[in-house]
Design a protein around this motif. Structure first.
Motif, short mmCIF file in Angstrom:
data_model
loop_
_atom_site.label_atom_id
_atom_site.label_comp_id
_atom_site.label_asym_id
_atom_site.label_seq_id
_atom_site.Cartn_x
_atom_site.Cartn_y
_atom_site.Cartn_z
N ARG A 266 50.46 57.56 61.22
CA ARG A 266 51.18 56.78 62.28
C ARG A 266 50.93 57.82 63.44
N ALA A 267 50.54 57.40 64.76
CA ALA A 267 50.49 58.03 65.85
C ALA A 267 51.75 58.09 66.33
N GLU A 268 52.73 59.26 66.43
CA GLU A 268 53.95 59.44 66.71
C GLU A 268 54.03 59.57 68.24
N GLU A 269 53.01 59.88 69.13
CA GLU A 269 53.27 60.10 70.59
C GLU A 269 53.35 58.80 71.13
N PRO A 270 54.46 58.43 72.16
CA PRO A 270 54.48 57.31 72.99
C PRO A 270 53.39 57.01 73.86
N ARG A 271 52.59 58.42 74.03
CA ARG A 271 51.74 58.31 75.16
C ARG A 271 50.18 58.67 74.69
N LEU A 272 49.22 57.99 74.56
CA LEU A 272 47.92 58.50 74.20
C LEU A 272 47.15 58.53 75.39
N ASP A 273 47.10 59.48 76.02
CA ASP A 273 46.67 59.64 77.48
C ASP A 273 45.61 60.60 77.59
N ALA A 274 45.13 60.80 78.87
CA ALA A 274 44.09 61.82 79.07
C ALA A 274 44.71 63.19 78.76
N ALA A 275 46.06 63.61 79.02
CA ALA A 275 46.58 64.81 78.57
C ALA A 275 46.50 65.02 77.15
N GLY A 276 46.74 64.16 76.52
CA GLY A 276 46.67 64.13 75.01
C GLY A 276 45.75 63.96 74.21
N ALA A 277 44.55 63.45 74.64
CA ALA A 277 43.62 62.84 74.01
C ALA A 277 43.01 63.88 73.07
N LEU A 278 42.73 65.13 73.67
CA LEU A 278 41.89 66.22 72.72
C LEU A 278 42.88 66.56 71.62
#
Lengths: 95, 137
Positions: free
Chosen positions: A2-14
């Motif tokens: 499960r992906a727990e983060e609500p945002r899968l964005d440029a800041a968190g992609a890596l």
């Protein structure tokens, strides 16, 4: 998985990509990524999911429970055509 | 009519913070979740491009101004980075079969905006765009 983060964005992609690389090490041949908690996905986040697919043997990374905003990104980029996507986790597990 | 201006540092985490601020702000807050998610996606792509390309990841500052007009959200995004490339009117998405990990940003912007204008003024990139509330994408 499960992906727990609500945002899968440029800041968190890596970080997401690194985390997934570790998580699927020695994983079973079929991996389902539950995106039900993710309500924001940008192009970098999408790139991270595509990259993650390459970590899974035979590319057998499947997706489940896409929220409307996430499903839109997959649809507009036509990446929904290369992933198996299930409406929810139980259906994904049932395969 | 509400109008809102947010300045942001040109790094990816600051862009995220600015987007969260705008999401809850006077212009986007009252929209439906669907309309809000479309304009936030467009802004994310534009602002991340500024952080990663206009300033080459070396930092800088940009600003976003939002306002309402005729059932749409108008946005003006300004930065002082390198001259931005024009976003072509017709931009194909990368071929899914190639399992591309990038190249989605500009096509997403194009398909989600009704109008988009770019200019270079006084050393600034100025982008003005319009996203309809009832965008069917």
């Amino acid at each position: 998985m499960r992906a727990e983060e609500p945002r899968l964005d440029a800041a968190g992609a890596l970080a997401f990509k690194d985390h997934l690389r570790e998580a699927v090490r020695d994983a079973p041949p079929r991996v389902v990524l539950d995106l039900g908690a993710v309500d924001f996905l940008d192009s970098s986040g999408l790139g991270a999911v595509v990259a993650a697919r390459k970590f899974v043997a035979n590319g057998a990374l499947e997706l489940a429970a896409l929220t409307p905003a996430v499903a839109r990104v997959f649809r507009l980029t036509r990446m929904d055509s290369v992933f198996t996507i299930y409406p929810d986790v139980p259906q994904a597990i049932a395969g | 009519m509400p109008r809102e201006r947010v300045r942001f540092r040109a790094d990816l985490h600051a862009v995220r913070d600015a987007l969260i601020q705008l999401e809850r702000g006077a212009v986007l807050g009252p929209l439906t979740g669907e309309s809000r998610s479309v304009i936030l996606l467009v802004l994310a792509e534009v602002m991340n491009n500024i952080a990663e390309h206009a300033y080459r990841g070396e930092g800088g500052e940009g600003s976003v101004c939002l306002w309402r007009k005729d059932g749409a959200v108008m946005a003006r995004i300004v930065d002082r980075g390198l001259p931005a490339p024009a976003i072509p009117a017709a931009t194909d998405t990368p071929n899914p079969a190639d399992l591309p990990e990038g190249g989605f940003g500009m096509p997403l912007i194009r398909v989600l905006v009704r109008e988009l204008a770019q200019s270079r003024r006084c050393g600034c990139n100025v982008m003005q765009l319009c996203v309809d509330d009832d965008n069917a994408a």
